[in-house]
Design a protein around this motif. Structure first.
Motif, PDB file in Angstrom:
ATOM      1  N   LYS A  54     -53.082  31.052  22.446  1.00 21.28           N
ATOM      2  CA  LYS A  54     -52.213  32.307  21.928  1.00 21.28           C
ATOM      3  C   LYS A  54     -51.211  31.964  21.025  1.00 21.28           C
ATOM      4  O   LYS A  54     -50.940  32.571  20.125  1.00 21.28           O
ATOM      5  CB  LYS A  54     -52.050  33.429  22.787  1.00 21.28           C
ATOM      6  CG  LYS A  54     -50.993  33.194  23.686  1.00 21.28           C
ATOM      7  CD  LYS A  54     -50.920  34.506  24.544  1.00 21.28           C
ATOM      8  CE  LYS A  54     -49.689  34.442  25.641  1.00 21.28           C
ATOM      9  NZ  LYS A  54     -49.328  33.117  26.355  1.00 21.28           N
ATOM     10  N   ASP A  55     -50.571  30.579  21.450  1.00 23.05           N
ATOM     11  CA  ASP A  55     -49.308  30.384  20.400  1.00 23.05           C
ATOM     12  C   ASP A  55     -49.717  29.363  19.518  1.00 23.05           C
ATOM     13  O   ASP A  55     -48.620  28.793  18.882  1.00 23.05           O
ATOM     14  CB  ASP A  55     -48.137  29.971  21.455  1.00 23.05           C
ATOM     15  CG  ASP A  55     -47.801  31.043  22.541  1.00 23.05           C
ATOM     16  OD1 ASP A  55     -47.513  32.107  22.011  1.00 23.05           O
ATOM     17  OD2 ASP A  55     -47.424  30.626  23.494  1.00 23.05           O
ATOM     18  N   ARG A  56     -50.953  28.924  19.384  1.00 23.38           N
ATOM     19  CA  ARG A  56     -51.281  28.080  18.166  1.00 23.38           C
ATOM     20  C   ARG A  56     -51.252  28.525  17.012  1.00 23.38           C
ATOM     21  O   ARG A  56     -51.667  29.672  16.818  1.00 23.38           O
ATOM     22  CB  ARG A  56     -52.589  27.214  18.828  1.00 23.38           C
ATOM     23  CG  ARG A  56     -52.549  26.564  20.135  1.00 23.38           C
ATOM     24  CD  ARG A  56     -51.893  25.506  20.337  1.00 23.38           C
ATOM     25  NE  ARG A  56     -52.662  24.416  19.695  1.00 23.38           N
ATOM     26  CZ  ARG A  56     -53.421  23.488  20.156  1.00 23.38           C
ATOM     27  NH1 ARG A  56     -53.946  23.931  21.497  1.00 23.38           N
ATOM     28  NH2 ARG A  56     -54.243  22.754  19.628  1.00 23.38           N
ATOM     29  N   PRO A  57     -50.937  27.715  16.108  1.00 23.55           N
ATOM     30  CA  PRO A  57     -50.842  28.377  14.522  1.00 23.55           C
ATOM     31  C   PRO A  57     -52.436  28.663  14.140  1.00 23.55           C
ATOM     32  O   PRO A  57     -52.525  29.578  13.200  1.00 23.55           O
ATOM     33  CB  PRO A  57     -50.478  27.102  13.844  1.00 23.55           C
ATOM     34  CG  PRO A  57     -50.805  25.842  14.734  1.00 23.55           C
ATOM     35  CD  PRO A  57     -50.539  26.143  15.914  1.00 23.55           C
ATOM     36  N   PHE A  58     -53.286  28.181  14.648  1.00 19.42           N
ATOM     37  CA  PHE A  58     -54.713  28.680  14.216  1.00 19.42           C
ATOM     38  C   PHE A  58     -55.366  29.931  15.075  1.00 19.42           C
ATOM     39  O   PHE A  58     -56.403  30.315  14.845  1.00 19.42           O
ATOM     40  CB  PHE A  58     -55.715  27.357  14.513  1.00 19.42           C
ATOM     41  CG  PHE A  58     -56.003  26.868  15.910  1.00 19.42           C
ATOM     42  CD1 PHE A  58     -56.690  27.562  16.714  1.00 19.42           C
ATOM     43  CD2 PHE A  58     -55.200  25.660  16.402  1.00 19.42           C
ATOM     44  CE1 PHE A  58     -56.789  26.964  18.123  1.00 19.42           C
ATOM     45  CE2 PHE A  58     -55.126  25.339  17.579  1.00 19.42           C
ATOM     46  CZ  PHE A  58     -56.128  25.872  18.615  1.00 19.42           C
ATOM     47  N   PHE A  59     -54.486  30.298  16.031  1.00 18.84           N
ATOM     48  CA  PHE A  59     -55.029  31.629  16.728  1.00 18.84           C
ATOM     49  C   PHE A  59     -55.501  32.808  16.196  1.00 18.84           C
ATOM     50  O   PHE A  59     -56.659  33.394  16.430  1.00 18.84           O
ATOM     51  CB  PHE A  59     -53.808  32.011  17.665  1.00 18.84           C
ATOM     52  CG  PHE A  59     -54.302  33.056  18.715  1.00 18.84           C
ATOM     53  CD1 PHE A  59     -55.230  32.674  19.723  1.00 18.84           C
ATOM     54  CD2 PHE A  59     -53.828  34.285  18.707  1.00 18.84           C
ATOM     55  CE1 PHE A  59     -55.899  33.510  20.737  1.00 18.84           C
ATOM     56  CE2 PHE A  59     -54.619  35.463  19.787  1.00 18.84           C
ATOM     57  CZ  PHE A  59     -55.348  34.923  20.841  1.00 18.84           C
ATOM     58  N   LYS A  60     -54.670  33.158  15.158  1.00 14.79           N
ATOM     59  CA  LYS A  60     -55.132  34.227  14.446  1.00 14.79           C
ATOM     60  C   LYS A  60     -56.339  34.255  13.578  1.00 14.79           C
ATOM     61  O   LYS A  60     -57.190  34.923  13.669  1.00 14.79           O
ATOM     62  CB  LYS A  60     -54.033  34.910  13.373  1.00 14.79           C
ATOM     63  CG  LYS A  60     -54.036  36.175  13.093  1.00 14.79           C
ATOM     64  CD  LYS A  60     -52.475  36.863  12.505  1.00 14.79           C
ATOM     65  CE  LYS A  60     -52.596  38.182  12.113  1.00 14.79           C
ATOM     66  NZ  LYS A  60     -53.131  38.387  10.586  1.00 14.79           N
ATOM     67  N   ASP A  61     -56.544  33.346  12.941  1.00 19.22           N
ATOM     68  CA  ASP A  61     -57.724  32.830  12.159  1.00 19.22           C
ATOM     69  C   ASP A  61     -59.068  32.772  13.037  1.00 19.22           C
ATOM     70  O   ASP A  61     -60.045  33.131  12.826  1.00 19.22           O
ATOM     71  CB  ASP A  61     -57.723  31.660  11.310  1.00 19.22           C
ATOM     72  CG  ASP A  61     -57.020  31.665  10.189  1.00 19.22           C
ATOM     73  OD1 ASP A  61     -56.694  32.794   9.759  1.00 19.22           O
ATOM     74  OD2 ASP A  61     -56.479  30.600   9.506  1.00 19.22           O
ATOM     75  N   LEU A  62     -58.671  32.085  14.339  1.00 21.24           N
ATOM     76  CA  LEU A  62     -59.896  31.910  15.258  1.00 21.24           C
ATOM     77  C   LEU A  62     -60.224  33.218  15.896  1.00 21.24           C
ATOM     78  O   LEU A  62     -61.348  33.433  15.777  1.00 21.24           O
ATOM     79  CB  LEU A  62     -59.162  31.158  16.180  1.00 21.24           C
ATOM     80  CG  LEU A  62     -60.325  30.960  17.867  1.00 21.24           C
ATOM     81  CD1 LEU A  62     -61.428  30.057  17.228  1.00 21.24           C
ATOM     82  CD2 LEU A  62     -59.441  30.139  18.720  1.00 21.24           C
ATOM     83  N   VAL A  63     -59.368  34.116  16.097  1.00 20.12           N
ATOM     84  CA  VAL A  63     -59.851  35.404  16.493  1.00 20.12           C
ATOM     85  C   VAL A  63     -60.563  36.380  15.539  1.00 20.12           C
ATOM     86  O   VAL A  63     -61.617  36.950  15.808  1.00 20.12           O
ATOM     87  CB  VAL A  63     -58.577  36.239  16.891  1.00 20.12           C
ATOM     88  CG1 VAL A  63     -59.001  37.825  17.056  1.00 20.12           C
ATOM     89  CG2 VAL A  63     -58.137  35.677  18.221  1.00 20.12           C
ATOM     90  N   SER A  64     -60.173  36.216  14.145  1.00 19.85           N
ATOM     91  CA  SER A  64     -60.865  36.688  13.208  1.00 19.85           C
ATOM     92  C   SER A  64     -62.339  36.087  12.841  1.00 19.85           C
ATOM     93  O   SER A  64     -63.155  36.938  12.843  1.00 19.85           O
ATOM     94  CB  SER A  64     -60.241  36.475  11.609  1.00 19.85           C
ATOM     95  OG  SER A  64     -59.025  37.157  11.643  1.00 19.85           O
ATOM     96  N   TYR A  65     -62.327  34.851  12.968  1.00 19.46           N
ATOM     97  CA  TYR A  65     -63.604  34.108  12.652  1.00 19.46           C
ATOM     98  C   TYR A  65     -64.394  34.428  13.950  1.00 19.46           C
ATOM     99  O   TYR A  65     -65.578  34.821  13.774  1.00 19.46           O
ATOM    100  CB  TYR A  65     -63.351  32.754  12.930  1.00 19.46           C
ATOM    101  CG  TYR A  65     -64.480  31.587  13.056  1.00 19.46           C
ATOM    102  CD1 TYR A  65     -65.596  31.888  12.642  1.00 19.46           C
ATOM    103  CD2 TYR A  65     -64.364  30.815  14.029  1.00 19.46           C
ATOM    104  CE1 TYR A  65     -66.867  31.019  12.760  1.00 19.46           C
ATOM    105  CE2 TYR A  65     -65.352  29.916  14.274  1.00 19.46           C
ATOM    106  CZ  TYR A  65     -66.690  30.236  13.857  1.00 19.46           C
ATOM    107  OH  TYR A  65     -67.743  29.214  14.355  1.00 19.46           O
TER     108      TYR A  65
END
Ligand code: CMP
Length: 139
Positions: A54-65
């Protein structure tokens, strides 16, 4: 020892209709599908599953994907299933993955890498409990 691990075939793979090709590679590696379902995650499902990131920079994109299309979630069973599955998946990024691995053959990039697999026996237990009811697993 015989173990169980959680595997997810991701939206980039369901979209390209290559779930069977991926499952063949898992089976060829000696893994057995003992539970399977196709689902379309809501944001909450993806956030809960990937909570450790959840604190990684890629988290938001990962959730969208991971909510952009259907996924196929499986429990795999076999000898050293966690390590065996990680070997056949290959490195997270297709660029680094070895020849013959799922991510090398089918992965698009470090995010759209076609499959997820549990990284330890302990996490496998957690992820399996998160995704399946006991009676859905038929070993
Ligand atoms: P997975 O093994 O499912 O675990 C976390 C996922 O985040 C990973 O596969 C990728 O789909 C995605 N991801 C995107 N960028 C990165 C990154 N830089 N490092 C690790 N995982 C990433």
């Amino acid at each position: 020892a015989t173990e169980r691990t959680l595997s997810i075939i991701k939206p980039d793979a369901t979209e390209r209709n290559i779930t069977g090709k991926i499952i063949s590679k898992l089976e060829d590696a000696g893994l057995r599908v003992i539970a399977q379902k196709r689902v379309w995650w809501k944001k909450k499902d993806a956030k809960d599953f990937y909570e450790v990131h959840k604190d990684r920079p890629f988290f938001k994109d990962l959730v969208s994907y991971m909510t952009s299309g259907p996924i196929v979630i499986q429990v795999l069973e076999g000898e050293d299933a966690v390590a065996t599955n990680r070997k056949v998946m290959g490195a997270t990024s297709p660029v680094d993955a070895e020849e013959g691995t799922i991510r090398k053959e089918f992965g698009v990039n470090i995010e759209r890498n076609s499959v997820h697999g549990s990284d330890s026996v302990e996490n496998a237990k957690k992820e399996i409990d998160m995704c399946f009811a006991k009676k859905e697993i038929v070993g």
